[in-house]
Design a protein around this motif. Sequence first.
Motif, mmCIF file in Angstrom:
data_model
loop_
_atom_site.group_PDB
_atom_site.id
_atom_site.type_symbol
_atom_site.label_atom_id
_atom_site.label_comp_id
_atom_site.label_asym_id
_atom_site.label_seq_id
_atom_site.Cartn_x
_atom_site.Cartn_y
_atom_site.Cartn_z
ATOM 1 N N GLY A 480 0.817 -1.204 0.000
ATOM 2 C CA GLY A 480 0.000 0.000 0.000
ATOM 3 C C GLY A 480 0.850 1.252 0.000
ATOM 4 N N LEU A 481 0.202 2.386 0.187
ATOM 5 C CA LEU A 481 0.887 3.669 0.186
ATOM 6 C C LEU A 481 1.314 4.048 1.596
ATOM 7 C CD1 LEU A 481 -1.487 5.610 -2.231
ATOM 8 C CD2 LEU A 481 0.658 4.477 -2.779
ATOM 9 N N THR A 482 2.287 4.931 1.675
ATOM 10 C CA THR A 482 2.799 5.404 2.957
ATOM 11 C C THR A 482 2.852 6.921 2.948
ATOM 12 O OG1 THR A 482 4.147 3.414 3.257
ATOM 13 C CG2 THR A 482 4.744 5.349 4.550
ATOM 14 N N LEU A 483 2.369 7.522 4.029
ATOM 15 C CA LEU A 483 2.437 8.967 4.203
ATOM 16 C C LEU A 483 3.495 9.287 5.251
ATOM 17 C CD1 LEU A 483 -1.308 10.117 4.219
ATOM 18 C CD2 LEU A 483 0.347 10.294 2.367
ATOM 19 N N PHE A 484 4.440 10.147 4.880
ATOM 20 C CA PHE A 484 5.468 10.612 5.808
ATOM 21 C C PHE A 484 5.227 12.094 6.067
ATOM 22 C CE2 PHE A 484 7.265 7.470 2.903
ATOM 23 C CZ PHE A 484 7.691 6.490 3.781
ATOM 24 N N GLY A 485 5.467 12.533 7.270
ATOM 25 C CA GLY A 485 5.274 13.937 7.565
ATOM 26 C C GLY A 485 5.929 14.369 8.853
ATOM 27 N N GLN A 486 5.791 15.658 9.117
ATOM 28 C CA GLN A 486 6.340 16.232 10.338
ATOM 29 C C GLN A 486 5.395 17.307 10.849
ATOM 30 O OE1 GLN A 486 10.056 18.347 9.946
ATOM 31 N NE2 GLN A 486 10.585 18.078 12.100
ATOM 32 N N ILE A 487 5.258 17.353 12.171
ATOM 33 C CA ILE A 487 4.449 18.372 12.840
ATOM 34 C C ILE A 487 5.390 19.313 13.569
ATOM 35 C CG2 ILE A 487 2.729 18.784 14.631
ATOM 36 C CD1 ILE A 487 1.537 16.077 13.936
ATOM 37 N N THR A 488 5.258 20.608 13.294
ATOM 38 C CA THR A 488 6.112 21.616 13.936
ATOM 39 C C THR A 488 5.246 22.739 14.472
ATOM 40 O OG1 THR A 488 6.423 22.673 11.773
ATOM 41 C CG2 THR A 488 8.124 21.139 12.502
ATOM 42 N N PRO A 489 5.589 23.290 15.647
ATOM 43 C CA PRO A 489 4.837 24.424 16.188
ATOM 44 C C PRO A 489 5.083 25.685 15.377
ATOM 45 C CG PRO A 489 6.719 23.913 17.584
ATOM 46 C CD PRO A 489 6.651 22.828 16.553
ATOM 47 N N ILE A 490 4.016 26.461 15.156
ATOM 48 C CA ILE A 490 4.126 27.659 14.326
ATOM 49 C C ILE A 490 4.830 28.797 15.060
ATOM 50 C CG2 ILE A 490 2.785 29.457 13.154
ATOM 51 C CD1 ILE A 490 0.741 27.381 12.429
ATOM 52 N N SER A 491 4.498 29.007 16.319
ATOM 53 C CA SER A 491 5.003 30.182 17.031
ATOM 54 C C SER A 491 5.757 29.797 18.300
ATOM 55 C CB SER A 491 3.848 31.117 17.386
ATOM 56 O OG SER A 491 2.873 30.413 18.151
ATOM 57 N N SER A 492 6.554 28.703 18.208
ATOM 58 C CA SER A 492 7.307 28.272 19.379
ATOM 59 C C SER A 492 8.616 27.652 18.931
ATOM 60 C CB SER A 492 6.510 27.259 20.205
ATOM 61 O OG SER A 492 7.297 26.757 21.272
ATOM 62 N N ALA A 493 9.679 27.951 19.649
ATOM 63 C CA ALA A 493 10.988 27.403 19.308
ATOM 64 C C ALA A 493 11.250 26.079 20.005
ATOM 65 C CB ALA A 493 12.072 28.413 19.671
ATOM 66 N N ARG A 494 10.349 25.661 20.882
ATOM 67 C CA ARG A 494 10.535 24.409 21.602
ATOM 68 C C ARG A 494 10.333 23.215 20.666
ATOM 69 N NH1 ARG A 494 7.448 25.038 27.433
ATOM 70 N NH2 ARG A 494 8.674 26.817 28.224
ATOM 71 N N PRO A 495 11.000 22.095 20.951
ATOM 72 C CA PRO A 495 10.766 20.883 20.154
ATOM 73 C C PRO A 495 9.296 20.482 20.179
ATOM 74 C CG PRO A 495 12.686 20.622 21.564
ATOM 75 C CD PRO A 495 12.019 21.884 22.001
ATOM 76 N N THR A 496 8.899 19.804 19.157
ATOM 77 C CA THR A 496 7.487 19.404 19.050
ATOM 78 C C THR A 496 7.088 18.497 20.199
ATOM 79 O OG1 THR A 496 7.625 19.563 16.653
ATOM 80 C CG2 THR A 496 5.787 18.308 17.556
ATOM 81 N N GLY A 497 7.929 17.515 20.513
ATOM 82 C CA GLY A 497 7.563 16.535 21.524
ATOM 83 C C GLY A 497 6.631 15.488 20.934
ATOM 84 N N ARG A 498 6.231 14.557 21.740
ATOM 85 C CA ARG A 498 5.367 13.471 21.267
ATOM 86 C C ARG A 498 3.918 13.945 21.246
ATOM 87 N NH1 ARG A 498 7.780 8.611 20.802
ATOM 88 N NH2 ARG A 498 9.938 8.468 21.586
ATOM 89 N N ILE A 499 3.349 13.987 20.046
ATOM 90 C CA ILE A 499 1.995 14.485 19.833
ATOM 91 C C ILE A 499 1.170 13.394 19.162
ATOM 92 C CG2 ILE A 499 0.590 16.244 18.690
ATOM 93 C CD1 ILE A 499 2.246 17.366 20.916
ATOM 94 N N ALA A 500 -0.052 13.209 19.614
ATOM 95 C CA ALA A 500 -0.965 12.237 18.994
ATOM 96 C C ALA A 500 -1.433 12.764 17.642
ATOM 97 C CB ALA A 500 -2.150 11.971 19.907
ATOM 98 N N VAL A 501 -1.427 11.877 16.648
ATOM 99 C CA VAL A 501 -1.840 12.229 15.290
ATOM 100 C C VAL A 501 -2.848 11.199 14.814
ATOM 101 C CG1 VAL A 501 -1.094 12.741 12.941
ATOM 102 C CG2 VAL A 501 0.443 13.167 14.857
ATOM 103 N N GLU A 502 -3.938 11.684 14.214
ATOM 104 C CA GLU A 502 -4.957 10.799 13.651
ATOM 105 C C GLU A 502 -5.046 11.010 12.147
ATOM 106 O OE1 GLU A 502 -8.703 11.246 15.507
ATOM 107 O OE2 GLU A 502 -8.058 10.437 17.435
ATOM 108 N N LEU A 503 -5.341 9.922 11.449
ATOM 109 C CA LEU A 503 -5.473 9.963 9.998
ATOM 110 C C LEU A 503 -6.809 9.361 9.590
ATOM 111 C CD1 LEU A 503 -4.265 10.295 7.069
ATOM 112 C CD2 LEU A 503 -3.483 7.939 7.296
#
Length: 666
Positions: A480-503
Amino acid sequence: MRKIIFQKIVLLTAATLLSVSTGFSGEGISSGPVEAFRHYHQNVPQQKVVLVTDKQQYLAGETIWIQAFLVSARTHKPDTVSNNLYVEFVDASNNLQEFLILKLENGFASGSINLPDSFPGGNYQLKAYTNWMINFDKDFHFVKDVLVVTPNEENFVERDVIRQNRRFNTILEEQKEQMQFAFFPEGGNLVAGIENRVAFMAANAIGTGVGAKGVVVDQGGREVANVQTYHNGKGIFNFVPQAGMNYTARIEFENGEKQTVSMPSVMPMGMVLRIDNRGDTLNINVKANLPPNQLATSSRILLLGHTRGNLRYAEEANLVDNRFDVSIPSNVFPDGIAHFTLFDSNGQPLAERLVFVNNDRGFDPYAPLPFSIQQEDGQQVLNFYMPKAADTLRTSAYALAVTTLGAENNEIEHNIVTHLLLTSDLGRIIDAPWYYLSQNDPERVKRLDLLMMTHGWRRFEWGNLLEGILPPLRVAEQTGLTLFGQITPISSARPTGRIAVELSAGIQERRARMSTTTTDEGFFTFSGLDFSGVYTAMISVGRDRRGRIFEVSLFDRLRQSESFILNAQTIMQPTTERGPNWQRKPQPNFWQRLLTRDIPARRSREPVSMFGTPDQQIFLNDLDVTYTSVFDILRDRVTGLNVVGGQIVLRGVTSFMLSSEPVFFV
């Protein structure tokens, strides 16, 4: 003398092959090369991709229709292992214009690329590969040239396009004027005291053959051979090199440029492999210059011949008076490039030679097919009738292209036959390949043999095979297909950290829900997406305890960053100046303006509404999934919408007050 001729197309194991011939134990020279050959092709199977398009030249505003075929490089039968086919549409400035992921089903896939009517005209290339092919040389990825013509482009072309076109034309002109010349001794080496046959090629830097002539001289200035191109910049001559002598060629190209080119060094001792293709037979001759004392201990040789990894011939023999001759029926090999390798008594490769075998048993892709036209329910139906000789091909896949009567179709020169049998094994774009295969007359056989002599086998190297070195497999096949991505905060310099993601991915009739957690850097992966046709994928980010707003980016991790390859089909970019009626903005709807009269539009009498046209409508009666709340419906069905803390968020911040609430919600 021990000889094996393999009459079956199926590749047997080395042990089985060596037991066919009486007295052939497989413990001599052949045990190492044959076992290494078998090990490589069992562990590193190869693939070939062919893209068939309805034509090669398009007008802006048209659609490029694509039919894709994935086959085993050994058998040319459909490859059913890979699921994803990646297709890139690259312009002449190496910019990616389109990237498709086609779902393969039993080795077949189809797709299309829509060209806007203001699409810049010029040179483009289609590239195609699978996950598995990424592990190997890019030269064996599929490449197809496409030309786009944009009417009236000079009156709306952008400045950047003009600059890119001028730069490209300058480079192309320089490459066309840059002459190069190379020698190709048959078998790979010049050997002293033996008549050597030497092929040569004169070409510009993009590979287009050019005319050239000259002489070969030794280090004392004595002429030993004449050089004259014979076909498409290629030619051949015979001469006997002497030990310790250096040779150079004084070449004059058709444009008047002159060069002095050094020939390869002369080996004082060695063997020369010579093959004459007589059509129905391959006459093979091996000559050596070994002294009597060395001939007594080193006269044993091994000759292997294969086509696309199918071992078809192996013979271990002794040199008699420094010579070995054999004739092999051509029909021992399937149609295509046969690769011969000569080994010494230690099992080390000495010489290689490519020969094209054409047994006249292939399928002509342009043979006319009888058809009839009949009317059914107001439509014209075309019925095609396959000839009796093609009965065995009835279960094959066919591509049908409908073009304007009399339209030029360069697809004839580059087709599925030329790619599978010729260019895909050479790893290079060949100029007018169908010329060599369309007829099997002696003159074309001779010219095709010149093409073989000026190219080498590049899918594997015997040195690596004999040492057991396999290419590193960096990318595995995926289901099947695979989606790769990254989540980054818009207005913060801190690392993203572990965030729950739903698809939520799929189409209305079938959707899949998946969830994962990002890495500390915000990276996430969703694998195993298996859908047909166009589908939507909506990614929702869980609530952040700091109240941060995130940006979601998707990556083409497997994209190969293919670059445009200059070749004989490349032309100058057409638009390098603005026209007299240039406008700052592109002119849309070319076809509509071409086919309709310029009638002033009437003012609409419909009442003006404060609401615009909706981007998306949801009808509850069409839903086949049970939802517990309207928020679940919106989050699952509306593109770019997310529900965070009971509030509706549309694509992040949407107002000057940094609010993400929708302006209107109905």
